[in-house]
Design an enzyme around this catalytic site. Structure first.
Site, PDB file in Angstrom:
ATOM      1  N   ASP A  14       0.795  -1.242   0.000  1.00  8.55           N
ATOM      2  CA  ASP A  14       0.000   0.000   0.000  1.00  8.55           C
ATOM      3  C   ASP A  14       0.829   1.295   0.000  1.00  8.55           C
ATOM      4  OD1 ASP A  14      -1.970  -1.896   0.202  1.00  8.55           O
ATOM      5  OD2 ASP A  14      -2.877  -1.121   2.018  1.00  8.55           O
ATOM      6  N   LYS A 114      -6.950  -4.910  -3.148  1.00  7.52           N
ATOM      7  CA  LYS A 114      -7.696  -5.414  -1.980  1.00  7.52           C
ATOM      8  C   LYS A 114      -8.666  -4.354  -1.493  1.00  7.52           C
ATOM      9  CE  LYS A 114      -4.161  -3.901   1.263  1.00  7.52           C
ATOM     10  NZ  LYS A 114      -5.030  -3.039   2.083  1.00  7.52           N
ATOM     11  N   CYS A 159      -2.268  -2.392   7.625  1.00  6.26           N
ATOM     12  CA  CYS A 159      -2.171  -3.308   6.486  1.00  6.26           C
ATOM     13  C   CYS A 159      -0.896  -4.123   6.489  1.00  6.26           C
ATOM     14  CB  CYS A 159      -2.382  -2.541   5.187  1.00  6.26           C
ATOM     15  SG  CYS A 159      -4.102  -1.969   5.071  1.00  6.26           S
TER      16      CYS A 159
END
Ligand code: VGL
Ligand code: ZN
Length: 212
Positions: A14, A114, A159
């Site tokens: 991310d 995701k 995450c």
């Protein structure tokens, strides 16, 4: 019994504009991971480099703006999950959802998206928080016969941490590159690191990484 040969993947979680300083869900110093990640990549022979990308529809359940009266960063129980009410972030197709342009990338690097399901949040790169839907991450890694994962990115306490735990549970040997991660809440980062240690995860500074 013969062991599978070691195959190593760098997993970059991310590293997107909304998580940089000035982004809609800024992780303090988020952009500082980019040169560290590039250096690690260039100085080691990874068999695969994979990026995850938080990729939410505009009406995503994790956005406070989609939950009547929800205060930003409060927690609501939704479908039995403690769901943090995040600012709108990483909306599919938006500039904030793009991976940082300075990341060294190859056309061969898979990008696993995701958080794509309206009703389910997904901190882990492997699956939704409620474990209803898996992403293709595990299949991508297994197809490349990866045995060892080197994980970095944003955010340490969300995450990155969920991805690390699922990686161990999926059978990978896991190393986290500490200086190639940044977190949201320092106490949350400490908690995450304690949980990783319990799971046998190795935590290293990027310059402590073996040669390969
Ligand atoms: C993340 C909160 C919400 C992350 C993603 O990448 O750590 N955190 N969505
Ligand atoms: Zn998100």
């Amino acid at each position: 019994m013969s062991e599978a040969p070691i195959r190593r993947a760098l997993l970059v979680v991310d590293v997107q504009y909304d998580f940089m300083d000035g982004g809609s869900l800024a992780v303090p110093g988020g952009q500082d991971v980019v040169p560290v990640i590039n250096k690690v990549r260039k100085s080691h022979a990874f068999d695969l480099v994979v990026f995850t990308q938080d990729w939410h529809p505009p009406n995503h359940v994790s956005f406070a703006s989609n939950n009547d009266g929800a205060e930003l960063f409060s927690t609501r129980s939704i479908n039995g999950q403690n769901q943090v009410m995040w600012p709108d972030h990483c909306v599919q197709g938006s500039d904030g959802a793009r991976l940082h342009a300075d990341l060294v990338r190859s056309d061969l690097d898979p990008v696993v998206q995701k958080g794509t399901h309206v009703e389910h949040d997904s901190y882990s790169g492997f699956q939704d928080n409620d474990r209803v839907n898996k992403t293709e991450l595990e299949a991508v890694l297994k197809a490349a016969n990866i045995t060892h994962l080197y994980i970095c990115g944003l955010a340490t306490d969300y995450c990155v941490s969920f991805t690390v735990i699922d990686a161990v549970d999926s059978g990978f040997a896991v190393t986290v590159l500490d200086d190639a991660c940044r977190g949201i809440d320092p106490a949350g980062c400490d908690k995450a690191k304690a949980a990783w240690a319990e799971k046998g995860v190795t935590l290293l500074a990027s310059d402590e990484l073996d040669d390969f």
